[in-house]
Enzyme design. Structure first.
Site, short mmCIF file in Angstrom:
data_model
loop_
_atom_site.label_atom_id
_atom_site.label_comp_id
_atom_site.label_asym_id
_atom_site.label_seq_id
_atom_site.Cartn_x
_atom_site.Cartn_y
_atom_site.Cartn_z
CG ASP A 256 -1.87 1.01 1.36
OD1 ASP A 256 -2.44 1.29 0.31
OD2 ASP A 256 -2.12 1.54 2.45
CE LYS B 116 -13.12 22.32 -8.13
NZ LYS B 116 -12.60 21.52 -9.15
CG ASP C 172 -2.77 1.94 6.23
OD1 ASP C 172 -3.55 1.73 5.27
OD2 ASP C 172 -2.10 2.97 6.34
CG ASP D 34 -5.02 -2.02 2.53
OD1 ASP D 34 -5.12 -1.88 1.30
OD2 ASP D 34 -4.62 -1.12 3.29
#
Length: 1022
Positions: A375, A486, A716, A720
């Site tokens: 990852d 934005k 983590d 996963d």
């Protein structure tokens, strides 16, 4: 998964009457369903269509009666716990699995032999009874030990349950109600605010500044904006869906529940993780292979001698006793305990190096790893956004992103930098949490989003206290960031008397900020923003964006005092101040930087041929930039896109095989067939998968396993967990890891550092080498233990070595030396070797058996027999007299047996001589095992090269000698174990053989080193 009627539950059970095949097919179909991408279309529906589909009034919500009906139909909004293995089953697996089974069979055969003897003799010898009891005890003790070691493992669903929010705010019958989250149903109208956990999958109907933290689900470290807008075809990326169990960080939102419980995206991941079939560990496959070899040898020898003893005229009952005796003698009783202790010691050693091993066998698996799927966020990177670059004065400046601030610094004397720092500090809502004055700035906790925290820390480091700066420039008005504008804007009182009284500061998306500016500050002076400067801005923006960094633009404006006098009421709703024609100051770009040790760690994985693949939920550009930063894509290696850009040709004209590196987008991965994925994995050495979903991580792991790779996965997040569970070894992060990922993993990195994996690989490879040495040492003494029995049958001589003495070797003198080999240092740089090929490189192979049994074992047996014949000759029985004497020797009623010199021996006297022979044979084995232990220290190096630095091994040599002397000379041993004191000279009979073994093996290894790949290596290198 969109559900009008709501019945597409993903349960992984099947009814029994369909038969096992049906059940298996259904389970496979269910698994395939779960592995498919999330199939939602609710994000594409308009609010009217949503109302029609779920019958929800978007102001009054469901009626209570309708909600009760749906609850009765769909069940509670909770995750179904998977079928768990009862603790007693786990315990039985430890007691009866693998090697233990061999010892149990041995024990049963011993009891059987004792039973036969007890039935056919008046006073049977108790040897077999003792042996059976000891074997049973060994299995039970080691079984309990292993069970205790692994009892702390695999509680996957419990931690998923911890993720479920306790309460939810719903609107039913037009009233707001706070109900238990389990009672939320599809179609409910739910409200969430900052700090809440999302109670189910929601389609957002309205939102005010709502941001959610999806990191546990998608791996994106930035909080994601949520609004009613349909912004992406992919349900995981669109803005108008909020997912069950993610956290709302700020703002408020109202939405319609579209899925509950197991049907939510998180529920699917949970079901997927808990229902994956977990493969066996490489070491358990190796041990099974070893058991097959040992059992094969034992049964072959046993049956051969059973037939031979019948031919030699023994009664069949005696022949059965021999058969059982030979099979049991082949079982290395001490080996089960040795392997368990070796693995435990390595696990303890790894824990000191921040690798916590949950499953003992995983220790070795990491050493066999050939592919690591890692990852990105938090594993390869520091998991904290950090300012990496600034662009001001028409120049890119590099900031310091190292963990300990040991990197570069830039020129801070420019007036433009002072203006930029002021905007970054003021137009920023992040604040340090209280009472952290003695904590280093980079380590301080911050309230605020990741980008603002990065700016806050950067300015605090470069310019001193941001709080002081904010106190001097009091905030009067603010327009918070929103996805339409934005930008974020604030107006402050200006303490600097040389400038106007009010300062407007603004930050946001660079192109939006630039559009609002008409001037730009260069070296502290404002100048018109011409096309040349716009091009310079564009180039800088593209360059920083191409590094995978998140770029923000900054501008300010001094509000003229004549229009905006002190006390002016600024209105942020009906804007009454200028937001155009501002002065552009510069850009700042942020990235979650790589950890310092990762580049070196990836290099260390590369040199022994371990492939490192990055699998992340982040953007491809960011992923590629980090991959280059940590060496996953090495310098000079290009992707298809790089080649196309260099040659200035369309991407489809580039041959994919020309590109060593490859960045695959989750969107493309979704449409790949398994064959196409295999092709990518096979032909590219450096691969990055970006924007992947949890299901895709799992598919990538399975793809690597199809290539025959042993796969380690690091991760983590909750996302996963399926991949962690499916991998040969799952590695979770101890600090940042979610509970779920820790439960699904086999190993936890306590410091979250990828570099610790390299340590783990090294330890895993070392334990495999050392287990080989330990097994070679243990098996060698099997031959001197079996041959006395065989000669006893064939040559009809008095028994040279008894059962009790065999146990004293296997469970006494050999134990500490065998375990001490686990402490042996690596022979060479084991991190330069290619990963072990599980198909060809076995823990126990024919060459190891040939060395242990055929060569060293035979020399040891000769040493034992030499001592045996010396003692009998000294007592008057020359070797020629011994042949065929067994029947009379063992007959209790013969009390006048003559030796070679005509002396007569009673039964009692004969037995004392026989037991003295047993003791001396035992002592001889101990002495030749000295040499065996020393030669087993190394498989290729010379002992002189390897040295005798292993203190535990030296202790083992003294310990086995002391134990042998104790058993021989301790008063009372003649009664307890039938062991008798030896004359000092008898100890020396085996010394020449011990020296011979040492010299023989040194010579063998010398030839092996001189002629690599020669005949000696092919035949004897284990």
């Amino acid at each position: 998964m969109g559900r009008g009627t709501g019945h597409d539950q993903y349960e992984l059970a099947a009814t029994s009457e369909g038969g096992r095949k049906k059940k298996r097919d259904k389970k496979k179909k269910d698994m395939d369903d779960l592995k498919k991408e999330v199939d939602l279309d609710d994000h594409k529906l308009t609010l009217d269509e949503l109302h029609r589909k779920y019958g929800t009034d978007l102001t009054r919500g469901l009626t209570s009666s309708r909600a009760a009906e749906i609850l009765a139909r769909d069940g509670p909004n909770a995750l179904t716990p998977p079928p768990t293995t009862p603790e007693w089953v786990k315990f039985c697996r430890q007691l009866f699995g693998g090697f233990s089974m061999l010892l149990w069979i041995g024990a049963i055969l011993c009891f059987l032999a004792y039973g036969i003897q007890a039935a056919s003799e008046d006073e049977p010898a108790n040897d077999n009874l003792y042996l059976g009891v000891v074997l049973s005890a060994v299995v039970i003790i080691t079984g309990c030990f292993s069970y205790y070691q692994e009892a702390k493992s695999s509680r996957i669903m419990d931690s998923f349950k911890n993720l479920v929010p306790q309460q939810a705010l719903v609107i039913r019958d037009g009233e707001k109600k706070c109900i238990n989250a389990e009672e939320v149903v599809a179609g409910d109208l739910v409200e969430v605010k900052g700090g809440d956990r999302i109670p189910a999958d929601l389609r957002v109907a309205s939102a005010q500044g709502c941001k959610v933290d999806n990191s546990s689900l998608t791996g994106e470290s930035e909080p994601q904006t949520r609004s009613p807008d349909f912004s992406n075809e992919n349900p995981l990326e669109t803005r108008n869906i909020a997912f069950f169990s993610t956290n709302c960080v700020e703002g408020t939102a109202r939405g319609v529940v579209i899925n509950t419980g197991d049907r939510t995206v998180m529920g699917r991941i949970a079901t997927l993780a808990s229902s994956l079939e977990v493969g066996r560990t490489p070491i358990s496959i190796e041990i099974e292979h070893f058991i097959h070899i040992i059992t094969g040898v034992a049964v072959f020898l046993g049956v051969s001698f059973f037939i031979l003893s019948l031919i030699l005229g023994y009664a069949w009952l005696e022949a059965v006793i021999f058969l059982i005796g030979i099979i049991v003698a082949n079982v290395p009783e001490g080996l089960l305990a040795t392997v368990t202790v070796c693995l435990t010691l390595t696990a303890k050693r790894m824990a000191k190096k921040n690798c916590l091993v949950k499953n003992l066998e995983a220790v070795e698996t990491l050493g066999s790893t050939s592919t690591i799927c890692s990852d990105k966020t938090g594993t390869l990177t520091q998991n904290r956004m950090t300012v990496a670059h600034m662009w001001f004065d028409n120049q890119i400046h590099e900031a310091d992103t190292t963990e300990n601030q040991s990197g570069t610094s830039f020129d801070r004397s420019s007036a433009t930098w002072a203006a930029l720092a002021r905007i970054a500090g003021l137009c920023n809502r992040a604040v340090f949490l209280a009472e952290q004055s003695n904590v280093p700035i980079l380590k301080r906790d911050v309230a605020g989003d990741a980008s603002e925290s990065a700016l806050l820390k950067c300015i605090e480091l470069c310019c001193g206290s941001v709080n002081d700066m904010r106190d001097k420039h009091v905030k009067i008005a603010e327009i918070p960031f929103n996805s339409t504008n934005k930008y974020q804007l604030s107006i402050h009182k200006n303490a600097n008397s040389e400038e106007s009284k009010h300062l407007l500061v603004m930050k946001g998306a660079p192109e939006r900020i630039l559009d609002r500016c008409s001037t730009i500050m260069i070296h502290g002076k404002e100048q018109p923003l011409d096309d040349e400067m716009k091009d310079a801005f564009q180039n800088a923006y593209v360059e920083l964006g191409g590094l995978g960094e998140r770029v923000l633009g900054f501008c300010h404006y001094f509000l003229p005092d004549d229009q905006f006098a002190e006390g002016f009421q600024f209105d942020t709703e009906e804007v009454n101040f200028p937001t155009e024609n501002l002065c552009f100051i510069g850009l700042m770009s942020m990235i979650d930087p790589p950890r310092a040790a990762v580049l070196d760690a990836v290099g260390k994985c590369r040199s022994p041929g371990i492939k490192v693949i990055m699998v992340t939920g982040d953007h491809p550009i960011t992923a590629k930039a980090i991959a280059k930063g940590v060496g996953i894509i090495s310098e000079g290696n290009e992707t298809v896109e790089d080649i196309a850009a260099r040659l200035n040709i369309p991407i489809n004209e580039v041959n994919p095989r020309d590109a060593k590196a490859c960045v695959v987008h989750g969107g493309e991965l979704k449409d790949l067939t398994p064959e196409q994925l295999d092709d990518i994995l096979k032909h590219h050495t450096e691969i990055v998968f970006a924007r992947t979903s949890p299901q895709q991580k799992l598919i990538i792991v399975e793809g690597c396993q199809r290539q025959g790779a042993i796969v380690a996965v690091t991760g983590d997040g909750v996302n996963d967990s399926p991949a962690l569970k499916k991998a040969d070894i799952g590695v979770a992060m101890g600090i940042a890891g979610s509970d779920v990922s820790k439960q699904a993993a086999d190993m936890i990195l306590l410091d979250d550092n990828f570099a610790s994996i390299v340590t783990g690989v090294e330890e895993g490879r070392l334990i495999f080498d050392n287990l080989k040495k330990s097994i070679a040492y243990t098996l060698t003494s099997n031959i001197p233990e079996i041959t006395p029995f065989l000669l006893f049958i064939i040559a009809n001589i008095p028994l040279p070595l008894g059962t009790v003495t065999i146990l004293c070797i296997d469970l006494g003198t050999d134990m500490v030396p065998a375990i001490s080999l686990a402490y042996e240092a690596a022979e060479s740089d084991i991190m330069k070797r290619q990963p072990r090929n599980p198909r060809t490189d076995k823990l126990v192979n024919e060459r190891l058996i040939s060395i242990a049994y055929g060569q060293i074992g035979m020399m040891q047996a000769t040493a034992g027999f030499f001592t045996y014949f010396v003692i009998l000759a000294e007592n008057g029985f020359l070797p020629s007299t011994l042949l065929g004497i067994r029947v009379k020797w063992d007959d209790k009623y013969v009390n006048d047996l003559e030796d070679s010199y005509g002396q007569q021996w009673t039964y009692e006297q004969r037995k004392i001589v026989e037991y003295t022979c047993h003791t001396s044979f035992f002592a001889s084995i101990v002495i030749v095992q000295w040499a065996d232990l020393i030669i087993c220290k190394t498989r290729r190096n010379s002992i002189i090269q390897q040295g005798m630095k292993n203190k535990i091994l030296i202790f083992g040599l003294f310990e086995e000698t002391a134990l042998a002397a104790f058993l021989s000379y301790c008063p009372g041993m003649d009664v307890a174990l039938r062991m008798y004191p030896l004359k000092p000279s008898w100890w020396f009979c085996a010394f020449p053989y011990s020296l011979l073994i040492f010299l023989y093996d040194e010579a063998r290894r010398f030839i092996l080193r001189r002629n690599p790949d020669g005949w000696v290596e092919r035949e004897t290198y284990y």
